[in-house]
Design a protein around this motif. Structure first.
Motif, PDB file in Angstrom:
ATOM      1  N   ALA A  56      17.460 -11.915 -15.091  1.00 21.77           N
ATOM      2  CA  ALA A  56      16.805 -12.843 -14.482  1.00 21.77           C
ATOM      3  C   ALA A  56      17.774 -12.733 -12.638  1.00 21.77           C
ATOM      4  N   ALA A  57      19.123 -12.513 -12.544  1.00 12.98           N
ATOM      5  CA  ALA A  57      19.598 -12.394 -11.325  1.00 12.98           C
ATOM      6  C   ALA A  57      18.993 -11.191 -10.604  1.00 12.98           C
ATOM      7  N   THR A  58      18.886  -9.996 -11.391  1.00  9.75           N
ATOM      8  CA  THR A  58      18.405  -8.807 -10.830  1.00  9.75           C
ATOM      9  C   THR A  58      16.877  -9.000 -10.242  1.00  9.75           C
ATOM     10  N   GLN A  59      16.044  -9.699 -11.080  1.00  6.08           N
ATOM     11  CA  GLN A  59      14.761  -9.819 -10.669  1.00  6.08           C
ATOM     12  C   GLN A  59      14.533 -10.622  -9.565  1.00  6.08           C
ATOM     13  N   LYS A  60      15.493 -11.622  -9.492  1.00  7.43           N
ATOM     14  CA  LYS A  60      15.600 -12.737  -8.244  1.00  7.43           C
ATOM     15  C   LYS A  60      16.013 -11.671  -6.927  1.00  7.43           C
ATOM     16  N   ALA A  61      16.844 -11.030  -7.035  1.00  7.22           N
ATOM     17  CA  ALA A  61      17.622 -10.331  -5.983  1.00  7.22           C
ATOM     18  C   ALA A  61      16.504  -9.181  -5.543  1.00  7.22           C
ATOM     19  N   LEU A  62      15.971  -8.623  -6.507  1.00  3.41           N
ATOM     20  CA  LEU A  62      14.748  -7.530  -6.043  1.00  3.41           C
ATOM     21  C   LEU A  62      13.533  -8.300  -5.512  1.00  3.41           C
ATOM     22  N   ALA A  63      13.131  -9.471  -5.817  1.00  2.85           N
ATOM     23  CA  ALA A  63      12.244 -10.192  -5.368  1.00  2.85           C
ATOM     24  C   ALA A  63      12.435 -10.549  -3.936  1.00  2.85           C
ATOM     25  N   MET A  64      13.603 -10.989  -3.738  1.00  8.33           N
ATOM     26  CA  MET A  64      14.042 -11.142  -2.327  1.00  8.33           C
ATOM     27  C   MET A  64      14.207 -10.063  -1.309  1.00  8.33           C
ATOM     28  N   LEU A  65      14.620  -8.688  -1.938  1.00 13.46           N
ATOM     29  CA  LEU A  65      14.444  -7.737  -1.230  1.00 13.46           C
ATOM     30  C   LEU A  65      13.052  -7.129  -0.779  1.00 13.46           C
TER      31      LEU A  65
ATOM     32  N   ASN B 192      10.348  -9.013  -0.468  1.00 14.91           N
ATOM     33  CA  ASN B 192       9.776  -9.804   0.669  1.00 14.91           C
ATOM     34  C   ASN B 192      10.550  -9.632   1.992  1.00 14.91           C
ATOM     35  N   HIS B 193      11.595  -9.230   2.121  1.00 14.83           N
ATOM     36  CA  HIS B 193      12.119  -8.641   3.416  1.00 14.83           C
ATOM     37  C   HIS B 193      11.467  -7.115   3.752  1.00 14.83           C
ATOM     38  N   VAL B 194      11.177  -6.585   2.691  1.00 19.68           N
ATOM     39  CA  VAL B 194      10.657  -5.085   2.944  1.00 19.68           C
ATOM     40  C   VAL B 194       9.325  -5.363   3.390  1.00 19.68           C
ATOM     41  N   ASN B 195       8.658  -6.263   2.901  1.00 20.98           N
ATOM     42  CA  ASN B 195       7.267  -6.471   3.295  1.00 20.98           C
ATOM     43  C   ASN B 195       7.020  -7.198   4.522  1.00 20.98           C
ATOM     44  N   VAL B 196       7.882  -7.802   5.033  1.00 20.87           N
ATOM     45  CA  VAL B 196       7.983  -8.586   6.437  1.00 20.87           C
ATOM     46  C   VAL B 196       8.098  -7.184   7.393  1.00 20.87           C
ATOM     47  N   GLY B 197       9.165  -6.437   7.033  1.00 16.10           N
ATOM     48  CA  GLY B 197       9.291  -5.017   7.824  1.00 16.10           C
ATOM     49  C   GLY B 197       8.135  -4.232   7.917  1.00 16.10           C
ATOM     50  N   ILE B 198       7.393  -4.073   6.808  1.00 19.69           N
ATOM     51  CA  ILE B 198       6.063  -3.344   6.708  1.00 19.69           C
ATOM     52  C   ILE B 198       5.143  -3.851   7.678  1.00 19.69           C
ATOM     53  N   GLU B 199       4.910  -5.117   7.709  1.00 21.83           N
ATOM     54  CA  GLU B 199       3.970  -5.763   8.566  1.00 21.83           C
ATOM     55  C   GLU B 199       4.210  -5.648  10.046  1.00 21.83           C
ATOM     56  N   SER B 200       5.455  -5.735  10.287  1.00 24.17           N
ATOM     57  CA  SER B 200       5.827  -5.735  11.916  1.00 24.17           C
ATOM     58  C   SER B 200       5.652  -3.925  12.136  1.00 24.17           C
ATOM     59  N   VAL B 201       5.735  -3.093  11.150  1.00 21.69           N
ATOM     60  CA  VAL B 201       5.390  -1.427  11.570  1.00 21.69           C
ATOM     61  C   VAL B 201       3.849  -1.344  11.758  1.00 21.69           C
ATOM     62  N   GLN B 202       3.006  -2.150  10.864  1.00 20.68           N
ATOM     63  CA  GLN B 202       1.754  -2.096  11.110  1.00 20.68           C
ATOM     64  C   GLN B 202       1.107  -2.592  12.381  1.00 20.68           C
ATOM     65  N   TYR B 203       1.912  -3.761  12.968  1.00 15.22           N
ATOM     66  CA  TYR B 203       1.660  -4.095  14.286  1.00 15.22           C
ATOM     67  C   TYR B 203       1.977  -3.103  15.396  1.00 15.22           C
ATOM     68  N   ILE B 204       2.939  -2.513  15.012  1.00 17.64           N
ATOM     69  CA  ILE B 204       3.443  -1.365  16.249  1.00 17.64           C
ATOM     70  C   ILE B 204       2.619  -0.206  16.045  1.00 17.64           C
ATOM     71  N   GLN B 205       1.835   0.002  14.852  1.00 16.43           N
ATOM     72  CA  GLN B 205       1.000   1.204  14.832  1.00 16.43           C
ATOM     73  C   GLN B 205      -0.322   0.638  15.418  1.00 16.43           C
ATOM     74  N   MET B 206      -0.791  -0.415  15.370  1.00 17.77           N
ATOM     75  CA  MET B 206      -2.060  -1.024  15.720  1.00 17.77           C
ATOM     76  C   MET B 206      -1.811  -0.964  17.324  1.00 17.77           C
ATOM     77  N   TYR B 207      -0.639  -1.440  17.848  1.00 19.72           N
ATOM     78  CA  TYR B 207      -0.342  -1.414  19.341  1.00 19.72           C
ATOM     79  C   TYR B 207      -0.491  -0.131  20.062  1.00 19.72           C
ATOM     80  N   GLU B 208       0.177   0.955  19.415  1.00 18.56           N
ATOM     81  CA  GLU B 208       0.077   2.200  19.529  1.00 18.56           C
ATOM     82  C   GLU B 208      -1.369   2.944  19.641  1.00 18.56           C
ATOM     83  N   VAL B 209      -2.216   2.560  18.784  1.00 22.08           N
ATOM     84  CA  VAL B 209      -3.469   3.173  18.776  1.00 22.08           C
ATOM     85  C   VAL B 209      -4.209   2.527  20.023  1.00 22.08           C
ATOM     86  N   THR B 210      -4.270   1.107  20.100  1.00 22.52           N
ATOM     87  CA  THR B 210      -4.976   0.307  21.102  1.00 22.52           C
ATOM     88  C   THR B 210      -4.475   1.026  22.649  1.00 22.52           C
TER      89      THR B 210
END
Length: 149
Positions: free
Chosen positions: A113-122, A124-142
């Motif tokens: 349970a503790a491992t799953q909680k830690a991986l879920a938190m990790l 979420n943070h990786v997903n936020v980072g990927i969203e930021s990279v997608q915004y940067i890629q969209m900016y580059e194309v524009t």
């Protein structure tokens, strides 16, 4: 004629473009008694240099050797460093003991349970980072569309 030459030299002087010879010429002109009335306001500026040469230092100045300053400075610095190290070890001695017990589980279900909680938190943070990279890629194309075309 001489007044216009002095005015031109004054203008060069205030622009910082005069040579040493031209500055000496200005000093001689303003130290003479034949100064134009409209240039009389600059007489104290150039008269100062002559008066400054006449001044003599009458007080004896006690010089402190640099060796004493360096000795006191190094002593003070070593005391500050020692106080900092002592304070750090005093306040952080208990936290090191508490952290040794983290991460050990006797029950495998609790560990899972503790491992799953830690991986879920990790995740979420990786997903936020990927969203930021997608915004940067969209900016580059524009940006490329706007500046290339």
């Amino acid at each position: 004629m001489e007044f216009s030459k002095m005015e031109a030299l004054l203008e060069k002087y205030f622009e910082g473009e005069t040579s040493i010879a031209e500055e000496n010429e200005l000093k001689e002109y303003f130290s003479s008694s034949n100064v134009a009335e409209h240039l009389e306001q600059y007489r104290p500026l150039f008269g100062y240099f002559g008066e400054a040469k006449k001044e003599k230092l009458t007080n004896n100045v006690m010089l402190i050797s640099k060796k004493r300053k360096v000795a006191w400075l190094s002593l003070a610095a070593s005391v500050v460093v020692m106080l900092g190290i002592g304070t750090y070890t005093y306040f952080n001695a208990n936290t090191v003991k508490e952290n040794k017990e983290l991460g050990t589980y006797d029950n495998p279900e609790e560990a899972l349970a503790a491992t799953q909680k830690a991986l879920a938190m990790l995740s979420n943070h990786v997903n936020v980072g990927i969203e930021s990279v997608q915004y940067i890629q969209m900016y580059e194309v524009t940006k490329n569309k706007a500046f290339v075309e």
